[in-house]
Design an enzyme around this catalytic site. Structure first.
Site, PDB file in Angstrom:
ATOM      1  N   ASP A 157       0.795  -1.229   0.000  1.00  0.00           N
ATOM      2  CA  ASP A 157       0.000   0.000   0.000  1.00  0.00           C
ATOM      3  C   ASP A 157       0.826   1.278   0.000  1.00  0.00           C
ATOM      4  OD1 ASP A 157       0.989  -0.479   2.539  1.00  0.00           O
ATOM      5  OD2 ASP A 157      -0.796   0.255   3.577  1.00  0.00           O
ATOM      6  N   GLU A 158       2.097   1.189  -0.327  1.00  0.00           N
ATOM      7  CA  GLU A 158       2.968   2.354  -0.157  1.00  0.00           C
ATOM      8  C   GLU A 158       4.122   2.281  -1.148  1.00  0.00           C
ATOM      9  OE1 GLU A 158       5.410   4.353   3.620  1.00  0.00           O
ATOM     10  OE2 GLU A 158       4.485   2.377   3.791  1.00  0.00           O
TER      11      GLU A 158
END
Length: 361
Positions: free
Chosen positions: A106-107
């Site tokens: 997610d990053e």
């Protein structure tokens, strides 16, 4: 490109796992949600913003989370779904640049100094990416834009959730001056505590220490700390950067004196390491236990398995196996750490191994 001011974007999905569950189950929207298992040895993998208001955080034991928020709804993780959505998001990144460094599902960091399609400002690219993520996945993302990775990461936290913030060239040193050092990416709780002991609480305090002074106290990491206190970070965005190990360590406010204290302390450590492994869809064959006594004497013990660690319980059991020969204690312990190395990504495992890796989370 070396003469250009770099344009770095840090994209961070907002409560990613929990937001996916709320997206897919409308009844969960607006309610406190924890991704994980509600059981004695369970741990929170992610918490919705509604749950965070009660103090629920990722890596928190499930029983503690439930005490903080009795209305908390636990949802088992669906990592195959998170991986598929992550692939969608990374495909959006790839429309703008090939210089993408994923940090987790997610990053990611993106270097858009020379984007694939010309845009006058990195802020426009970040806005377009966030809009595309929402349009194509129904999820929100926050973005930080700056001239290096450290500042871009700080900036992405500044307008969460579903926000965007820019730290322009020349503004980095002033921006970090009043921030607490424990909010700096790259300075963990143990290091922040050591800095506090030296009177270093903010970026300005850190800047007041010479490189020689920082080197004396922090060794090789001193150059990085010296730079970020001035808003400097020369690290490039590395698209294919291999991770060699995943580990966590804790320096305790009160020294550990008894065997039962050590065993109890290994449980949250193992959970935190396993959570980090799970987020990166990786595991490893070698487990290392680190132990530091009150006199700063340090011991490390490692054990290599024939297969990658398959569950948090297996990781904790291996840490216990490594601890036993060190007992009874010679003296009290101030720090414990667990590291998993010889990493293998989930993509390199068979379907059976992937299920095994996640089944006991």
């Amino acid at each position: 490109m070396t003469d250009l001011v770099r344009r770095i974007i840090h994209i961070d999905m907002d409560a990613f796992y929990a937001s996916v569950e709320q997206r897919d189950a409308p009844a969960l929207r607006g309610r406190p949600v924890a991704v994980g298992r509600s059981q004695e040895r369970g741990v929170v993998a992610a918490a919705s913003y509604e749950a965070r208001k009660f103090g629920v955080r990722s890596a928190m034991p499930s029983l503690v989370a439930q005490r903080k928020c009795p209305e908390l709804i636990f949802v088992p993780p669906r990592f195959e779904v998170y991986r598929a959505i992550s692939a969608q998001i990374h495909a959006i990144f790839a429309r703008y640049t090939s210089l993408i460094q994923p940090l987790s599902l997610d990053e990611a960091y993106l270097d858009v100094t020379e984007p694939l399609f010309p845009r006058p400002f990195a802020t426009i690219i970040a806005q377009e990416i966030r809009a595309a993520i929402y349009a194509e996945t129904g999820l929100t993302a926050s973005a930080g834009v700056s001239y290096n990775k450290f500042l871009a990461k700080l900036a992405s936290d500044y307008r969460k959730p579903n926000g965007q913030f820019v730290i322009p060239p020349g503004a980095g040193e002033a921006f970090v001056a009043d921030l607490p050092v424990n909010s700096f990416h790259g300075i963990g709780p143990a290091t922040a505590s050591r800095m506090n002991g030296l009177g270093i609480y903010t970026g300005a305090d850190l800047r007041n220490h010479s490189l020689a002074s920082l080197s004396h106290h922090f060794g090789k990491a001193a150059a990085f700390y010296y730079g970020i206190a001035r808003g400097e970070d020369p690290r490039p965005v590395e698209p294919h950067r291999p991770r060699k190990s995943i580990g966590k360590e804790t320096t305790y406010e009160r020294d550990l004196h008894r065997e039962e204290e050590l065993y109890a302390a290994l449980t949250p450590l193992a959970h935190n390491v396993w959570l980090a492994c799970t987020r990166r869809q990786a595991s490893g064959r070698t487990v290392t236990l680190k132990l530091r006594y009150v006199n700063f004497q340090q011991l490390t013990r490692s054990y290599s398995l024939t297969e990658p660690v398959a569950s948090v319980r297996a990781l904790e059991d291996t840490a216990h196996f490594l601890l036993r020969p060190l007992l009874p204690l010679l003296r009290p312990v101030r720090l414990l750490g667990i590291t998993v190395s010889s990493l293998t990504s989930a993509e390199e495992k068979s379907t059976t191994e992937q299920l095994s890796l996640l089944s006991n989370f």
